[in-house]
Design a protein around this motif. Structure first.
Motif, PDB file in Angstrom:
ATOM      1  N   TYR A 188      -2.888  -3.693  12.057  1.00 25.20           N
ATOM      2  CA  TYR A 188      -2.473  -3.950  13.436  1.00 25.20           C
ATOM      3  C   TYR A 188      -3.097  -5.237  13.979  1.00 25.20           C
ATOM      4  O   TYR A 188      -2.462  -5.981  14.723  1.00 25.20           O
ATOM      5  N   TYR A 209       0.493  -1.092  23.058  1.00 29.49           N
ATOM      6  CA  TYR A 209       1.400   0.038  23.233  1.00 29.49           C
ATOM      7  C   TYR A 209       1.002   1.168  22.284  1.00 29.49           C
ATOM      8  O   TYR A 209       0.764   0.946  21.106  1.00 29.49           O
ATOM      9  N   SER A 229       2.417   4.916  21.191  1.00 34.38           N
ATOM     10  CA  SER A 229       3.540   5.823  21.395  1.00 34.38           C
ATOM     11  C   SER A 229       3.083   7.272  21.311  1.00 34.38           C
ATOM     12  O   SER A 229       1.947   7.560  20.959  1.00 34.38           O
ATOM     13  N   LEU A 286      -2.487   5.178   4.900  1.00 30.32           N
ATOM     14  CA  LEU A 286      -3.416   4.049   4.858  1.00 30.32           C
ATOM     15  C   LEU A 286      -4.783   4.523   5.367  1.00 30.32           C
ATOM     16  O   LEU A 286      -4.862   5.499   6.114  1.00 30.32           O
ATOM     17  N   TYR A 341       0.846  -1.204   0.000  1.00 31.41           N
ATOM     18  CA  TYR A 341       0.000   0.000   0.000  1.00 31.41           C
ATOM     19  C   TYR A 341       0.877   1.249   0.000  1.00 31.41           C
ATOM     20  O   TYR A 341       0.646   2.186  -0.761  1.00 31.41           O
ATOM     21  N   HIS A 342       1.878   1.240   0.896  1.00 32.16           N
ATOM     22  CA  HIS A 342       2.768   2.410   0.977  1.00 32.16           C
ATOM     23  C   HIS A 342       3.372   2.738  -0.383  1.00 32.16           C
ATOM     24  O   HIS A 342       3.373   3.875  -0.816  1.00 32.16           O
ATOM     25  N   ARG A 375       3.652   9.323  19.241  1.00 35.35           N
ATOM     26  CA  ARG A 375       3.350   9.828  17.891  1.00 35.35           C
ATOM     27  C   ARG A 375       2.247   9.030  17.213  1.00 35.35           C
ATOM     28  O   ARG A 375       2.218   8.889  16.008  1.00 35.35           O
ATOM     29  N   GLU A 394       8.561   1.664  16.929  1.00 37.14           N
ATOM     30  CA  GLU A 394       8.445   1.267  18.337  1.00 37.14           C
ATOM     31  C   GLU A 394       7.223   0.384  18.551  1.00 37.14           C
ATOM     32  O   GLU A 394       7.287  -0.622  19.259  1.00 37.14           O
ATOM     33  N   VAL A 395       6.129   0.806  17.931  1.00 37.17           N
ATOM     34  CA  VAL A 395       4.900   0.034  18.105  1.00 37.17           C
ATOM     35  C   VAL A 395       5.072  -1.358  17.497  1.00 37.17           C
ATOM     36  O   VAL A 395       4.625  -2.351  18.064  1.00 37.17           O
ATOM     37  N   LEU A 433       8.470   8.131  12.136  1.00 34.34           N
ATOM     38  CA  LEU A 433       7.066   8.303  12.488  1.00 34.34           C
ATOM     39  C   LEU A 433       6.732   7.697  13.850  1.00 34.34           C
ATOM     40  O   LEU A 433       5.645   7.901  14.373  1.00 34.34           O
ATOM     41  N   GLY A 434       7.663   6.932  14.412  1.00 38.78           N
ATOM     42  CA  GLY A 434       7.392   6.323  15.713  1.00 38.78           C
ATOM     43  C   GLY A 434       6.657   5.004  15.602  1.00 38.78           C
ATOM     44  O   GLY A 434       6.368   4.358  16.601  1.00 38.78           O
ATOM     45  N   THR A 435       6.342   4.584  14.382  1.00 40.52           N
ATOM     46  CA  THR A 435       5.626   3.320  14.234  1.00 40.52           C
ATOM     47  C   THR A 435       6.544   2.127  14.494  1.00 40.52           C
ATOM     48  O   THR A 435       6.070   1.060  14.855  1.00 40.52           O
ATOM     49  N   SER A 489       1.359   6.467  15.979  1.00 42.46           N
ATOM     50  CA  SER A 489       1.650   5.195  15.348  1.00 42.46           C
ATOM     51  C   SER A 489       0.587   4.676  14.393  1.00 42.46           C
ATOM     52  O   SER A 489       0.390   3.481  14.255  1.00 42.46           O
ATOM     53  N   LEU A 490      -0.136   5.579  13.755  1.00 45.96           N
ATOM     54  CA  LEU A 490      -0.996   5.125  12.655  1.00 45.96           C
ATOM     55  C   LEU A 490      -0.307   5.521  11.358  1.00 45.96           C
ATOM     56  O   LEU A 490       0.455   6.477  11.316  1.00 45.96           O
ATOM     57  N   TYR A 491      -0.606   4.782  10.283  1.00 43.97           N
ATOM     58  CA  TYR A 491       0.006   5.108   9.006  1.00 43.97           C
ATOM     59  C   TYR A 491      -0.878   6.096   8.260  1.00 43.97           C
ATOM     60  O   TYR A 491      -2.017   5.802   7.938  1.00 43.97           O
ATOM     61  N   ALA A 544       7.114  -3.402  19.762  1.00 43.67           N
ATOM     62  CA  ALA A 544       6.377  -3.794  20.968  1.00 43.67           C
ATOM     63  C   ALA A 544       5.342  -4.868  20.652  1.00 43.67           C
ATOM     64  O   ALA A 544       4.714  -5.404  21.548  1.00 43.67           O
ATOM     65  N   ARG A 585       0.734   3.766  -3.153  1.00 47.28           N
ATOM     66  CA  ARG A 585       0.019   5.027  -2.954  1.00 47.28           C
ATOM     67  C   ARG A 585       0.908   6.228  -3.175  1.00 47.28           C
ATOM     68  O   ARG A 585       0.433   7.329  -3.364  1.00 47.28           O
TER      69      ARG A 585
END
Lengths: 368, 240
Positions: free
Chosen positions: B101, B81, B83, B92, A13-14, B85, A205-206, A201-203, B87-89, A209, A17
């Protein structure tokens, strides 16, 4: 596996798009092939020539005819005096001027020698060199046809033959080079940017986790780029073959395996960059300066490595692309098999392992 | 009552710098535990150790009864978790983010569909399912990010400064979601530096320079320090 699939799908998708990415991925290779294939060539056709011919006799007119019928030159004009030479060059259209001796034909008959001056516009030294070589060859040819029986007792007549690329087509070199550059660009630059994007973007880390293991995350992220890079390299091969008749003389399966190996090399470089770079900007700059520039300049793609200073030649040994181009040229143009390129293949494999080990170490440090 | 998070002399050092200095506390099941402190006090470091993003240097700790030194992979399945920021794209859509997710937590296809529908319904996002995240207002993104962090029904959810940059009304709405989750038995571990949010927590701990300087119910802390607001408690501690 399901997790993996969800991840790869998201990654596609990334890519799909982002029209800029798509443009880079598919527009650039095609544009570059067309450019290198049609526009940028080392061959010279229809160079403008001016002739100063004060003697205007039988010999000079036969020579002129030979020059103009060769296909390389177009007559711009006949000059009437040496003073005009300066001005035709200044106008810029004429690239080369031929000046005959006065009484050229008579001197040739009487003295068996007459002189011709060739003046070239050397603002572009390569063109000037090529043109003067063409003209000299035409004169040589003429002299030889005039003296079928050698005057001097010993004569050496070299007969040159260009193997593997008989027409000296530039595109033969550009296709392997282009595949290398594009694979590097897609695999290394795109992955390093896409990985650092998750960091920025900090994603990331998520994701870390989540139950996905770091290795899974990275592999899932690079898979779409492996597929894309692979498709693009096949497209380039096909374009080269269909449009420019660049052959694949060797084993196509071997060639494709080498492609895959180099894609993984480039990916490991991209991953390495992403473990160092904190932002996409930095990743982009590192890829461009650290990978693309050396790849283009030192791989032998455009500039022959053999003519470079020793120190640059040594540095070029550290560029995986240099070895890859050698392999691709060998397989495509010379039809070499694995027995001729195993050394280069091993070197690339070594690079890949090294980059991967360093990236894994770096990644672990970041997690600790 | 069950302790879902425990920490005993937990320590994290980066070279010579001690980011987290022998902290000990525990969190009960279904509790909203606020983790407060100035920037750089070590809140995020503590949270990352519990989420398996950083390995501790010393001490002991557990999450959902699992050891944070040796059972990190198991812990990850039990926690959510979110964060700082979100953490969504951004590129999308709402439903693609949810599906993604849910997918990386290994949910089944039918479950994903069910959860997605329930979630968008609850957040009134039904009409926006196919909108890109980038087109949503910040408050919506935060609520969605929170709900996505809960998609796999974790025991504990870690929120790292979840309400940064939004207005007080939106923040209040966000807290309504947190309360709802807590009512359903989810333990909430939240870091923040908004002192009004501290009042919403069941218990809070105040971190200063890597140590926990105060711990208790907001009302207890206010009495202990003899002040009227959490802000004053914080200022007293920070100036000590």
């Amino acid at each position: 596996m399901k997790r993996f699939y969800a991840f790869v799908k998201k990654e596609f998708y990334h890519i799909l798009r982002d029209y800029r990415t798509m443009l880079i991925l598919f527009g650039m290779p095609v544009a570059q092939i067309m450019l290198f294939g049609f526009a940028i060539t080392n061959e010279i056709k229809d160079a403008h020539i001016a002739i100063l011919d004060p003697s205007k006799d039988h010999e000079t007119s036969r020579l002129n005819e030979k020059i103009l019928s060769s296909g390389y030159f177009i007559l711009d004009k006949y000059l009437n005096s040496p003073g005009e030479i300066e001005s035709v060059f200044e106008e810029g259209k004429v690239k080369i001027v031929v000046v005959y001796d006065e009484d050229f034909g008579r001197k040739l008959l009487k003295n068996k020698a007459a002189s011709i001056q060739i003046i070239a516009d050397a603002t572009d030294p390569n063109t000037a060199n090529t043109l003067t070589n063409y003209i000299s060859a035409i004169f040589q040819d003429y002299v030889q046809s005039q003296n079928p029986l050698a005057i001097s007792p010993v004569r050496v007549i070299p007969e040159v033959r260009f193997r593997y690329n008989p027409d000296l087509k530039g595109v033969f070199l550009f296709i392997p080079g282009l595949i290398t550059i594009i694979l590097m660009l897609v695999s290394a630059m795109m992955t390093s940017i896409s990985l650092t994007r998750e960091k920025e973007l900090g994603t990331m880390e998520v994701l870390l986790a989540s139950p996905m293991k770091p290795v899974q995350i990275i592999v899932a992220k690079v898979i779409p780029y492996i597929i894309l890079a692979f498709i693009i390299s096949i497209v380039i091969l096909l374009l080269g073959y269909l449009v420019f008749k660049v052959p694949v003389k060797g084993n196509i399966a071997l060639l494709i395996s080498e492609f895959l190996l180099f894609i993984i090399t480039a990916l490991s470089l991209g991953i390495l960059i992403s473990t160092i770079a904190k932002t996409q900007q930095v990743a982009l700059m590192m890829s461009l300066m650290g990978l693309m520039l050396p790849t283009i300049i030192l791989s032998g793609f455009i500039f022959p490595v053999e003519n470079m200073p020793k120190i640059l030649q040594w540095i070029s040994y550290l560029i995986p692309a240099k070895w890859f181009i050698t392999i691709v040229k060998g397989i495509m143009l010379k039809g070499l098999g694995i027995e001729a390129i195993w050394k280069e293949t091993l070197i690339i494999l070594g690079f890949t392992l090294f980059f991967l080990i360093v990236s894994i170490k770096k990644f672990k440090i970041r997690l600790a | 009552m069950d302790h879902v998070i425990t920490s005993n002399n937990l320590t994290k050092k980066f070279g010579n710098f001690t980011a987290v200095d022998r902290i000990s506390f525990s969190v009960l099941k279904g509790e909203i535990f606020g983790f407060l402190g100035a920037n750089g006090a070590g809140k995020t470091t503590v949270m990352k150790m519990f989420c398996g993003l950083l390995s501790p240097t010393g001490g002991e700790g557990s999450v959902a009864g699992l050891d944070i030194f040796t059972q990190r992979e198991k812990i990850k399945k039990r926690i959510g978790y979110m964060s700082q920021r979100f953490s969504l794209y951004e590129d999308l859509t709402v439903s693609e983010n949810i599906t993604f997710y849910a997918g990386i937590y290994g949910l089944k296809k039918n479950d994903i569909k069910e959860k997605r529908e329930a979630l968008t319904e609850r957040l009134h996002l039904g009409d926006f399912q196919n909108n890109l995240i980038s087109s949503l207002p910040l408050g919506w993104k935060q609520k969605l990010a929170f709900s996505v962090a809960l998609i796999h029904s974790p025991d504990i959810v870690f929120l790292d400064e979840p309400t940064g940059g939004v207005d007080p009304v939106t923040r209040r709405q966000f807290w309504d979601l947190i309360y709802e989750a807590a009512r359903q038995g989810v333990t909430i571990f939240v870091t923040t530096h908004y002192m009004d949010e501290a009042e919403y927590c069941d218990r809070i701990s105040m971190m200063v320079d890597g140590r926990i300087e105060a711990l208790g119910k907001p009302s207890e802390l206010k009495t202990q320090f003899g002040v009227k607001t959490m802000n004053e408690v914080f200022l007293k501690l920070a100036r000590k």
